[in-house]
Every structure is written in C-alpha cells, then in structure tokens.
Design a protein around this motif. Sequence first.
Motif, mmCIF file in Angstrom:
data_model
loop_
_atom_site.group_PDB
_atom_site.id
_atom_site.type_symbol
_atom_site.label_atom_id
_atom_site.label_comp_id
_atom_site.label_asym_id
_atom_site.label_seq_id
_atom_site.Cartn_x
_atom_site.Cartn_y
_atom_site.Cartn_z
ATOM 1 N N GLY A 379 0.779 -1.224 0.000
ATOM 2 C CA GLY A 379 0.000 0.000 0.000
ATOM 3 C C GLY A 379 0.810 1.273 0.000
ATOM 4 N N VAL A 380 2.142 1.167 -0.109
ATOM 5 C CA VAL A 380 3.013 2.340 -0.044
ATOM 6 C C VAL A 380 3.820 2.458 -1.325
ATOM 7 C CG1 VAL A 380 4.892 3.488 1.199
ATOM 8 C CG2 VAL A 380 3.189 2.141 2.461
ATOM 9 N N SER A 381 3.953 3.704 -1.797
ATOM 10 C CA SER A 381 4.814 4.003 -2.942
ATOM 11 C C SER A 381 5.736 5.142 -2.547
ATOM 12 C CB SER A 381 3.966 4.408 -4.149
ATOM 13 O OG SER A 381 4.782 4.808 -5.236
ATOM 14 N N CYS A 382 7.031 4.970 -2.794
ATOM 15 C CA CYS A 382 7.977 5.989 -2.337
ATOM 16 C C CYS A 382 9.191 6.028 -3.254
ATOM 17 C CB CYS A 382 8.424 5.699 -0.902
ATOM 18 S SG CYS A 382 9.378 7.027 -0.154
ATOM 19 N N ALA A 383 9.504 7.198 -3.771
ATOM 20 C CA ALA A 383 10.662 7.391 -4.636
ATOM 21 C C ALA A 383 11.792 8.035 -3.849
ATOM 22 C CB ALA A 383 10.301 8.271 -5.829
ATOM 23 N N MET A 384 13.001 7.884 -4.340
ATOM 24 C CA MET A 384 14.169 8.539 -3.762
ATOM 25 C C MET A 384 14.033 10.053 -3.929
ATOM 26 S SD MET A 384 17.297 8.172 -2.425
ATOM 27 C CE MET A 384 18.853 9.087 -2.312
ATOM 28 N N PRO A 385 14.238 10.840 -2.881
ATOM 29 C CA PRO A 385 14.175 12.292 -3.050
ATOM 30 C C PRO A 385 15.305 12.790 -3.944
ATOM 31 C CG PRO A 385 15.066 11.760 -0.887
ATOM 32 C CD PRO A 385 14.588 10.469 -1.499
ATOM 33 N N GLU A 386 15.058 13.873 -4.665
ATOM 34 C CA GLU A 386 16.106 14.486 -5.476
ATOM 35 C C GLU A 386 17.101 15.255 -4.613
ATOM 36 O OE1 GLU A 386 13.101 15.141 -9.303
ATOM 37 O OE2 GLU A 386 13.931 16.867 -8.238
ATOM 38 N N GLY A 387 16.635 15.707 -3.451
ATOM 39 C CA GLY A 387 17.489 16.430 -2.510
ATOM 40 C C GLY A 387 16.816 16.494 -1.155
ATOM 41 N N GLY A 388 17.515 17.047 -0.170
ATOM 42 C CA GLY A 388 16.983 17.019 1.182
ATOM 43 C C GLY A 388 17.090 15.615 1.752
ATOM 44 N N PHE A 389 16.437 15.376 2.884
ATOM 45 C CA PHE A 389 16.587 14.036 3.468
ATOM 46 C C PHE A 389 15.288 13.463 4.014
ATOM 47 C CE2 PHE A 389 18.857 16.901 6.708
ATOM 48 C CZ PHE A 389 17.724 17.177 7.454
ATOM 49 N N TYR A 390 14.196 13.700 3.265
ATOM 50 C CA TYR A 390 12.918 13.145 3.670
ATOM 51 C C TYR A 390 12.390 12.162 2.631
ATOM 52 C CZ TYR A 390 13.036 17.309 6.615
ATOM 53 O OH TYR A 390 13.413 18.287 7.499
#
Length: 454
Positions: A379-390
């Motif tokens: 049920g979760v979808s998550c991509a690598m952030p382009e910057g920052g750390f969230y």
Amino acid sequence: MAGTTTDFFCPALSERSGWLRVDSNPCDQALSGFRVDPGSPEAARAVRSHVLNQRVSAEQAGTGGDGGIARRILESPTSATVRIADLASTLRRQGVKVVDFSAGRASEHTPEYICRVASEALLGGDTHQTMAQGTPEYRAACARKLLRENGLEADPETEIVATFGCKNGLTLALLAIMNPGDELILEDPGFVSYAPTIRFLGGVPVTVPLEPELGHRWREERLRAAVTPRTKAILFCSPHNPTGTVHTPEELDMIGRVASDHGLYVISDEIYERVTWGGRSHTCIATRPGMRERTITLMGLTKTASMGGWRIGFAFAPPPVIEAMVMGQQHLTTCVGSFTQAGAAVAFGEPPPPALTEMWKEWEERCAFMTSALDALPGVSCAMPEGGFYAWADITGTGESSEALAERLLKDHHIAVVPGSAFGDQGEGYLRITCVKSWEDLKEGVKRLKEALG
C-alpha cells in the motif's frame, strides 16, 4: 490518567499560576493514551495547541474573552513537525522506545572543528552582542560561500544579514517587504511554518498545488492564475520540504518569469541546498537572468551541518531589503549569538571538509535504503528524493488517512512520523519520514513498519 480532569498544570501557558481549567485532560487526548507527567515541560509543549484551541471561556479562565490569548495564536495550528518530535521526546522520557522519524534532525552531532572554534570564541570572551547585521567576519564568510558554491558575488556590507536560521530570515524578510493584507504565493504541500508566519505578520498566504505528475512542481498557468493585485511575493523551497524536489534552472526561470511579469519579489528557502542526490546540483534562483534584484535568498546550517540547536543562517538580498531586515533585527532580537557566528563562519567560510562531505554521502545511502524499504511495503509508494533528506511516502494504497496512520504508528508501534496533511491539503495521502537517523533506528523503524503494514 483520568479522562475528565478540570485543573491542569501547564507552566508554558500561564504566567500567573500555571493552572488552566479545561473541559478534559489534554494529555489524554494529545498523547493518544500514553501515560506522561502532566507537569513536565515536554507535556506542556505537546498539548499546547490542544489547550489553546479549546478557546478557554471567560468563566473557565477568569481573564475574559478568549482567556487572554491573542487570536493570531488561537487561530494558528501548531508546528506538526515540532509537536510530534516533542511528543516523541516525552514518550522516550517515560521509557517508551520510540523510533523518531518526525523532525528534520540527523543523528550526527555538529562536526568537532566547528564546535571547537565556537568554544574558543566563547571561552575567549566573545560573549557580547554584535552588530545587528552580524559580525564582519561572519558576513565575509557567507559571501565567500556564495561565491565558491553558488556563483554569486555578494557584498557582505550591504547584501548579507546574519539570521537565527531560515525561520528568522523569513520573518525579517516579510517585515521588510510585506504590508498588512499583502498576499504571498506558497507551495502546497509546503513547509508547515510558512503560512502561520505570514498570518502572524498580517499577510495572506495563497497556496498553489504542486503537481505530483510533474514531480511535485508548479504548473506555470496555475501559478500565474494565483497572482492578484495584492500579491507581493512568491515563496518556495528547493530542495523542497517535504517532497524532495530539486528545481532545475528551467523551472526556476518559469518562476522568475511569473515574478518579473508581475513585479513580485521571490523568497527562496535554500536550507537544504548542500544535499542533492543522484548527481544533481542546486541552482540559486538569484543567479538566473533578472532575478538577483528581486530575490531574497535564505540559507543556513541547521540541516546540512547538524546545527539545529545553533539557530544560525543568513539572508542574501538587494541592499534596500537588507537595510530593512537589519532594522527589524535591531528591534526584535538585537543580533545573532556572537560565538555561534564565530563557529558558523568556519562552517560557511571554508570549503566543506571530509567531516561534512562524507556525512552527506552517508545520508544519500540512508535515503536510498529507507525509500526502497518504504516502497516495498504493502500500500506504499515511495521514490528517492532528489534532494533534502525526507521520504515522501504515498500511503493512499493503505486506505488510511495520513493522520490516522501516523497516529496508529505512534500509538501501537512507537514510530513517530509526520502526516502529510500537516503540509497542506495536497499532502493528504502521504507521510513524511526523516531518513538521516542512525542505521540502527532506520532498520528498527523498517521492522516496525513491516509489522504495522504487512
């Protein structure tokens, strides 16, 4: 704890006696069933908004009207990121083993070389107030950093002011350019403190949705449609909190076109500018054609040097704006701490040493680990952030609202995260998760998330 207490000791909320009379025990509600000491400062902070928002009546508080609390506070939400982090701290003090992914705080401490310089300044007698604009040494160090890392040649005498981090920089900037009733365009989702700060100072926040299909970026036509005769500025953050978007030069030029066409200022929050991933690089909008004279750039060390407790940063802006910001500084805070400026001068003035660059490399690895683990959850979808750390995790597939899931994770699994709805209407369906905690916390957090969502 009882569910119907009338007298509650909350030292943060009363200068008279510390006692407020409320309808029910705010600790029971704000702490979601956890047992805490209601007299502790941590509990007071955690329930502050709940107590205030009850609009304590004249009969209950004995002070008349709204209990003596100003409407600007009564009508403002708490900072969700700070509130949840305080709550996690409270629970840990009560012996609960909380994995805290809420506030944007890395597990590392400030590098020793920065602390050493500040300590030497402190012990050497550098304990007195400085110029409101900041020490010449600190401003010169900020100017060197801008030239070295951002390609901006700044005059430290007329274009830089020392600030207590970017929140203070934003407050001074708004005081300098915004009149009561002026509108400022913001991102939705966006940092939780932007809109309340604007309202505190008499302005009107106007949010424009970020488009998920554009990688959480503005669509130019929607941005233009938000401009009115009352619009004074566009405020944005890159790398973005909470989505992790890093704007390209072409995207910055789009924002610049809208601002230039309508004679607007741009306030650019660049607190995460030193941490971009996947080979990306940060571009200051002030470097783009025609933008230097209308941009207020906010930078700091809170995030990228693990200096959150130092409260140190700076603003770079045209001389008339800096002059106005300095006047605000004179009356509000006098100056930024003397010895903190000494330490921060080293952090900004010298090229980042291995103590920082190796830490940032490690952070990228942690972000990759955490986002990959989140993306694998049901049920979760998550991509690598382009910057920052969230991690900006899409949880719509779970069928739970962001607030409901965040509450369940904290209450049942002792995982502190920030519900996406705290960042605006467009944040619903997401959780923000800080990825730069220790490896131990990351792995334990992933284990608990699997138990909660598996």
